[in-house]
Scaffold this motif. Structure first.
Motif, short mmCIF file in Angstrom:
data_model
loop_
_atom_site.label_atom_id
_atom_site.label_comp_id
_atom_site.label_asym_id
_atom_site.label_seq_id
_atom_site.Cartn_x
_atom_site.Cartn_y
_atom_site.Cartn_z
N UNK A 43 -11.47 -4.35 -4.11
CA UNK A 43 -10.34 -3.56 -3.60
C UNK A 43 -10.70 -2.08 -3.54
N UNK A 44 -9.83 -1.36 -2.86
CA UNK A 44 -9.84 0.10 -2.92
C UNK A 44 -8.63 0.53 -3.73
N UNK A 45 -8.83 1.52 -4.60
CA UNK A 45 -7.78 1.94 -5.53
C UNK A 45 -7.68 3.45 -5.53
N UNK A 46 -6.44 3.95 -5.47
CA UNK A 46 -6.19 5.39 -5.52
C UNK A 46 -5.03 5.63 -6.47
N UNK A 47 -5.27 6.38 -7.52
CA UNK A 47 -4.22 6.68 -8.50
C UNK A 47 -4.33 8.15 -8.89
N UNK A 48 -3.26 8.92 -8.67
CA UNK A 48 -3.26 10.32 -9.05
C UNK A 48 -1.91 10.66 -9.65
N UNK A 49 -1.58 11.96 -9.68
CA UNK A 49 -0.34 12.37 -10.34
C UNK A 49 0.90 12.11 -9.51
N UNK A 50 0.74 11.67 -8.26
CA UNK A 50 1.91 11.43 -7.40
C UNK A 50 2.02 10.00 -6.89
N UNK A 51 0.95 9.20 -6.98
CA UNK A 51 1.01 7.87 -6.37
C UNK A 51 0.04 6.90 -7.03
N UNK A 52 0.24 5.63 -6.71
CA UNK A 52 -0.62 4.54 -7.16
C UNK A 52 -0.72 3.55 -6.01
N UNK A 53 -1.95 3.36 -5.48
CA UNK A 53 -2.14 2.51 -4.31
C UNK A 53 -3.34 1.59 -4.53
N UNK A 54 -3.21 0.37 -4.02
CA UNK A 54 -4.33 -0.57 -4.01
C UNK A 54 -4.29 -1.39 -2.73
N UNK A 55 -5.47 -1.59 -2.16
CA UNK A 55 -5.63 -2.46 -0.99
C UNK A 55 -6.75 -3.43 -1.36
N UNK A 56 -6.43 -4.72 -1.52
CA UNK A 56 -7.39 -5.63 -2.11
C UNK A 56 -7.56 -6.90 -1.27
N UNK A 57 -8.83 -7.27 -1.10
CA UNK A 57 -9.14 -8.57 -0.51
C UNK A 57 -9.02 -9.68 -1.55
N UNK A 58 -9.31 -9.32 -2.80
CA UNK A 58 -9.17 -10.27 -3.91
C UNK A 58 -8.85 -9.49 -5.17
N UNK A 59 -7.81 -9.90 -5.87
CA UNK A 59 -7.40 -9.23 -7.10
C UNK A 59 -6.94 -10.28 -8.09
#
Length: 216
Positions: A106-122
């Motif tokens: 997956x691709x993961x982005x987590x900072x002080x304003x958001x939490x995002x994940x886009x995953x082919x398999x998790x």
């Protein structure tokens, strides 16, 4: 020893009760694997009924007037069988639920304003904590294509504000108290994406709508 004492029947106690235990334990394990959403914790809470059943069987056997003999060999064998079944059950449950296996692509982005994940398999767990102010909104969207995803959002006091398995579509949590809020996700062989973002309290309503569309 009199002749009447010599012919008194001998009653073996424990076989019937432990047979019931085997049936109940096996059925509970099978149900928990086939229907993971079903809560079977009550089976563990009902475990003292094993002693109750054994006591009832002892009393019923004693009523007949015969000699009571405990089937220790049967009890030990039953204990070993249940123990072996629990080992195989734990292995199957861990594989099915990913409790001890954390694998992701997956691709993961987590900072002080958001939490995002886009995953082919998790498969496993992930979490992120955001600092939110009173009046803020935590908005997001979840799209699950395959598998199963559970999301839980809780405050720093442990209160759950959002929980679901599975959750899909647009989500929103209004923040009533300033503090740290944790987003916990649990994926089970799933593919998809999710995003949660902080929307400040001073943001106008039309900007809030735009932010929700952007996070989708």
């Amino acid at each position: 020893m009199t002749a009447s004492e010599a012919v008194r029947p001998q009653r073996r106690v424990g076989t019937f009760t432990l047979g019931i235990v085997l049936v109940a334990a096996g059925t509970g394990m099978l149900v928990s694997l086939l229907c993971p959403q079903m809560e079977i914790g009550w089976l563990l809470k009902a475990s003292p009924l094993i002693l109750v059943a054994l006591g009832v069987e002892t009393l019923l056997s004693a009523r007949g007037g015969g000699r009571v003999k405990y089937d220790w060999l049967g009890m030990i064998l039953c204990f070993l069988l249940v123990g072996a079944a629990m080992v195989f059950y734990a292995a199957a449950w861990a594989y099915e639920n990913g409790e001890f296996i954390n694998v992701r692509n997956c691709s993961r982005c987590a900072d002080e304003t958001s939490f995002r994940m886009d995953y082919e398999f998790f498969n496993g767990f992930d979490s992120h904590t955001l600092r939110l102010e009173a009046g803020d909104a935590l908005v997001g969207r979840i799209d699950t294509w395959n598998g199963w995803l559970e999301v839980e959002i809780s405050d720093e006091d442990g209160n759950t504000l959002l929980e679901g398995a599975p959750l899909n579509g647009d989500q929103r949590v209004d923040i009533a108290k300033t503090g740290d809020y944790t987003i916990l996700v649990h994926g089970r062989k799933t593919s998809g994406k999710f995003t949660f973002a902080r929307v400040p309290a001073e943001l106008p309503e039309e900007a809030l709508s735009a932010e929700t569309e952007e996070t989708a």
